[in-house]
Design an enzyme around this catalytic site. Structure first.
Site, PDB file in Angstrom:
ATOM      1  N   CYS A  14      43.502 -72.252  64.818  1.00  0.00           N
ATOM      2  CA  CYS A  14      42.791 -72.867  63.563  1.00  0.00           C
ATOM      3  C   CYS A  14      41.443 -71.859  63.292  1.00  0.00           C
ATOM      4  CB  CYS A  14      42.412 -74.442  63.750  1.00  0.00           C
ATOM      5  SG  CYS A  14      41.187 -74.612  65.043  1.00  0.00           S
ATOM      6  N   CYS A  88      44.787 -72.112  59.317  1.00  0.00           N
ATOM      7  CA  CYS A  88      43.991 -70.554  59.469  1.00  0.00           C
ATOM      8  C   CYS A  88      44.684 -69.655  58.408  1.00  0.00           C
ATOM      9  CB  CYS A  88      44.149 -70.109  60.587  1.00  0.00           C
ATOM     10  SG  CYS A  88      45.667 -69.425  61.068  1.00  0.00           S
ATOM     11  N   CYS A  92      46.691 -65.175  60.372  1.00  0.00           N
ATOM     12  CA  CYS A  92      47.517 -65.105  61.571  1.00  0.00           C
ATOM     13  C   CYS A  92      48.722 -63.849  61.247  1.00  0.00           C
ATOM     14  CB  CYS A  92      48.059 -66.224  61.746  1.00  0.00           C
ATOM     15  SG  CYS A  92      47.069 -67.908  62.095  1.00  0.00           S
TER      16      CYS A  92
END
Length: 138
Positions: A14, A88, A92
């Site tokens: 996160c 997020c 990523c």
């Protein structure tokens, strides 16, 4: 020499690694034990874990008071069989052969204990289902 079973590796991500990903990692560590490797990280880690999250997990017998938010690295993603993101966005990195799941959950940042409890309980439910899924597949 007998083959050792594959231990799936799960990374929870996160933004701040101070709430949702910490709770998910704590539940999977507790429930999965040595059957799974668990990591958590944040794309922009906070300085400390959310105190309401620490308290909410303490209510169910999990102590994460010594945990600190960790920065997301490409190496951690690449070393994981499953990457679970929780808000997020595009931060990523994506690697072939890695399974990605996105769990849409309310962010407990700035929330009190009463608001964190339902998030905690939903994360525990999802972690139990995930563990059943990944250990059945290995």
């Amino acid at each position: 020499m007998p083959d050792t079973p594959h231990r799936p590796s799960v990374l929870f991500v996160c933004v701040h690694n101070a709430g949702r990903s910490q709770m998910a990692a704590a539940f999977l560590t507790r429930i999965g034990g040595d059957r799974v490797r668990v990591r958590s990280a944040g794309s922009a880690p906070a300085d400390t874990v959310n105190p309401a999250v620490v308290e909410a997990l303490a209510e169910v017998g999990i102590d994460i008071s010594a945990e600190v938010p960790k920065v997301l690295t490409a190496d951690a993603v690449e070393a994981s069989d499953v990457v679970i993101t929780m808000g997020c966005g595009d931060a990523c990195p994506v690697f072939p052969g890695t399974r990605y799941l996105d769990w849409q959950l309310p962010d407990p940042a700035g929330q009190g204990l009463a608001a964190v409890r339902p998030v905690r309980d939903e994360i525990e439910r999802r972690v139990r289902a995930l563990l059943d899924d990944i250990t059945a597949a290995s």
